[in-house]
Design a protein around this motif. Structure first.
Motif, PDB file in Angstrom:
ATOM      1  N   VAL A 136       0.775  -1.106   0.028  1.00  0.00           N
ATOM      2  CA  VAL A 136       0.141  -0.030   0.115  1.00  0.00           C
ATOM      3  C   VAL A 136       0.846   1.255  -0.102  1.00  0.00           C
ATOM      4  N   LYS A 187       0.298   4.433  -1.011  1.00  0.00           N
ATOM      5  CA  LYS A 187      -0.605   5.671  -1.000  1.00  0.00           C
ATOM      6  C   LYS A 187       0.297   6.818  -0.178  1.00  0.00           C
ATOM      7  N   ILE A 220      -8.185   0.710  -3.183  1.00  0.00           N
ATOM      8  CA  ILE A 220      -8.512   0.221  -1.983  1.00  0.00           C
ATOM      9  C   ILE A 220      -9.508   1.209  -1.289  1.00  0.00           C
ATOM     10  N   MET A 246     -14.051  -7.768   0.853  1.00  0.00           N
ATOM     11  CA  MET A 246     -13.108  -6.998   1.570  1.00  0.00           C
ATOM     12  C   MET A 246     -13.575  -6.529   3.094  1.00  0.00           C
ATOM     13  N   ILE A 282     -12.241  -3.669   6.283  1.00  0.00           N
ATOM     14  CA  ILE A 282     -11.138  -2.926   7.193  1.00  0.00           C
ATOM     15  C   ILE A 282     -11.602  -3.046   8.588  1.00  0.00           C
ATOM     16  N   MET A 328      -3.987  -5.521   7.510  1.00  0.00           N
ATOM     17  CA  MET A 328      -3.137  -4.532   7.262  1.00  0.00           C
ATOM     18  C   MET A 328      -1.848  -4.797   7.968  1.00  0.00           C
ATOM     19  N   THR A 329      -1.163  -3.460   8.216  1.00  0.00           N
ATOM     20  CA  THR A 329       0.010  -3.638   9.020  1.00  0.00           C
ATOM     21  C   THR A 329       0.110  -4.248  10.454  1.00  0.00           C
ATOM     22  N   ARG A 360      -3.143  -6.129   2.676  1.00  0.00           N
ATOM     23  CA  ARG A 360      -2.820  -4.933   2.184  1.00  0.00           C
ATOM     24  C   ARG A 360      -1.951  -4.233   3.264  1.00  0.00           C
ATOM     25  N   VAL A 361      -0.673  -4.250   3.156  1.00  0.00           N
ATOM     26  CA  VAL A 361       0.408  -3.516   4.085  1.00  0.00           C
ATOM     27  C   VAL A 361       1.012  -2.448   3.414  1.00  0.00           C
ATOM     28  N   GLY A 362       0.913  -1.468   4.343  1.00  0.00           N
ATOM     29  CA  GLY A 362       1.561  -0.192   3.952  1.00  0.00           C
ATOM     30  C   GLY A 362       2.562   0.508   4.998  1.00  0.00           C
ATOM     31  N   THR A 363       2.318   0.792   6.180  1.00  0.00           N
ATOM     32  CA  THR A 363       3.460   1.080   7.048  1.00  0.00           C
ATOM     33  C   THR A 363       4.462   0.051   7.340  1.00  0.00           C
ATOM     34  N   ARG A 420       3.091   7.189   7.328  1.00  0.00           N
ATOM     35  CA  ARG A 420       2.685   8.057   6.398  1.00  0.00           C
ATOM     36  C   ARG A 420       2.548   9.509   7.201  1.00  0.00           C
TER      37      ARG A 420
HETATM   38  C1  PLP Z   1      -4.006   2.598   4.149  1.00  0.00           C
HETATM   39  C2  PLP Z   1      -4.938   1.440   4.154  1.00  0.00           C
HETATM   40  C3  PLP Z   1      -4.097   0.104   4.184  1.00  0.00           C
HETATM   41  C4  PLP Z   1      -2.734   0.030   4.663  1.00  0.00           C
HETATM   42  O1  PLP Z   1      -2.388   0.173   6.049  1.00  0.00           O
HETATM   43  P1  PLP Z   1      -1.183   0.235   7.183  1.00  0.00           P
HETATM   44  O2  PLP Z   1      -1.913   0.054   8.365  1.00  0.00           O
HETATM   45  O3  PLP Z   1      -0.304   1.210   6.624  1.00  0.00           O
HETATM   46  O4  PLP Z   1      -1.117  -1.166   6.698  1.00  0.00           O
HETATM   47  C5  PLP Z   1      -4.664  -1.014   3.950  1.00  0.00           C
HETATM   48  N1  PLP Z   1      -6.009  -1.140   3.452  1.00  0.00           N
HETATM   49  C6  PLP Z   1      -6.716   0.015   3.185  1.00  0.00           C
HETATM   50  C7  PLP Z   1      -8.053   0.204   2.867  1.00  0.00           C
HETATM   51  C8  PLP Z   1      -6.070   1.202   3.755  1.00  0.00           C
HETATM   52  O5  PLP Z   1      -6.718   2.620   3.129  1.00  0.00           O
END
Ligand code: PLP
Length: 239
Positions: A37, A39, A83, A165, A167, A208-209, A224-227, A233
Motif C-alpha cells: 500500500v 498511498k 482500495i 474485503m 477494514i 493490514m500492517t 494490504r500492508v502499507g506502514t 505516513r
Molecule cells: C492505508 C490502508 C491500508 C494499509 O494500512 P497500514 O496500516 O499502513 O498497513 C490497508 N487498507 C486500506 C483500505 C487502507 O486505506
C-alpha cells in the motif's frame, strides 16, 4: 541509498511473517498475495519495492493511482489495486488502470463502474466491502445485507465480483480482530454456497500492517500492508 535497504528489509520481514502465518494455518504461500500500500509515498520508494520483486500496489486516491500508473520510472506491468472509498465521478481516472477495485459498497457505485467498463469493453474485478465491526466511521455493507447486495449487482455486465474485503478496527492487539476476519470468511463461504450467477467468492482482502498475520490465519488471500513496508505516513496538515 538508505531507502533501498529499508524497503528491501521491510519486505523481507513481511514475506517472512506471511510465510510463518501460512505455515501455522497449513496454507500454501501461493494462496496469499501481498499488496504494497503505497498511498502518499513517492515513486522512488515504489521503485525500491519493485526492485525487491513486488508487483501489486494499493492506492486509495484515484488521481494518485493514475499519476503513479503513468510514471515512467515504474514498469508498465504492475498491478494496481484501488482500495479506498471511490466516488463515482472519479471512476474514469482509473477504470482502465486497475487490476481490482476492493471497495464497492453501493449499488450506485457498482452500476457506475459497470457502465464505464462497458464503454471501454472491460470487465472489472471487484470486491464488496463489508463493515464487519459495524464501525460508524467506516464504509461498507453490514454483513446481513451483503448477500442481497451481491444478488443485486450480479446482473451488471461490466464488473465481476471476486470476493469480499474488510477494514478491521484500528487496534494494538491483532487478536481482537480475529473474529471479524473469521466472520468475513464465513460470510464468503455462505455466499459461495448460494451459487449466484456471475459471482465468485475466491478472494478475501483483509489484514493490514497491524493484523495481517491473524488475517492470513483466518483465510486472507490478499493482505494490504502499507506502514510495515514504507514506514509511517506523514499527511500534510493542509491536506
Ligand atoms: C492505508 C490502508 C491500508 C494499509 O494500512 P497500514 O496500516 O499502513 O498497513 C490497508 N487498507 C486500506 C483500505 C487502507 O486505506
Amino acid at each position: 541509498m538508505t531507502s533501498v535497504l529499508n524497503i528491501e528489509e521491510n519486505l523481507k520481514e513481511v514475506h517472512h511473517n506471511i510465510a510463518q502465518a501460512c505455515q501455522r494455518a497449513h496454507r500454501s504461500i501461493d494462496e496469499v498475495t501481498l499488496i504494497s500500500v503505497s498511498k502518499t509515498k513517492p515513486v522512488e520508494l515504489l521503485c525500491d519495492a519493485v526492485s525487491a520483486g513486488e508487483r501489486n500496489f494499493g492506492e486509495n486516491k484515484p488521481q494518485e493511482l493514475k499519476a503513479k500508473y503513468e510514471d515512467e520510472r515504474l514498469p508498465q506491468d504492475l498491478k494496481w489495486h484501488m482500495i479506498g472509498h471511490l466516488q463515482r465521478n472519479k471512476i474514469r481516472y482509473i477504470i482502465d488502470k486497475v487490476t481490482m477495485i476492493h471497495s464497492v459498497d453501493s449499488v450506485r457505485l457498482a452500476e457506475a463502474i459497470s457502465e464505464e467498463a462497458i464503454k471501454r469493453e472491460l470487465v472489472i474485478p471487484v470486491l464488496v466491502e463489508v463493515n464487519m465491526a459495524g464501525e460508524e466511521s467506516k464504509f461498507g455493507l453490514a454483513p446481513e445485507e451483503t448477500e442481497s447486495f451481491i444478488r443485486q449487482i450480479s446482473v451488471l455486465k461490466g464488473i465481476a465480483v471476486k470476493g469480499l474485503m474488510t477494514i478491521a478496527p484500528y487496534t494494538t492487539d491483532p487478536e481482537t480482530n480475529r473474529p471479524y476476519f473469521r466472520g468475513l470468511r464465513e460470510l464468503s463461504i455462505d455466499i459461495a454456497g448460494k451459487s449466484i450467477d456471475n459471482i465468485d467468492m475466491c478472494a478475501l482482502s483483509m489484514g493490514m500492517t497491524g493484523d495481517y498475520e491473524v488475517a492470513i490465519e483466518e483465510g486472507a488471500t490478499l493482505v494490504r500492508v502499507g506502514t510495515g513496508i514504507f514506514g509511517e505516513r506523514h499527511y500534510n496538515v493542509e491536506g
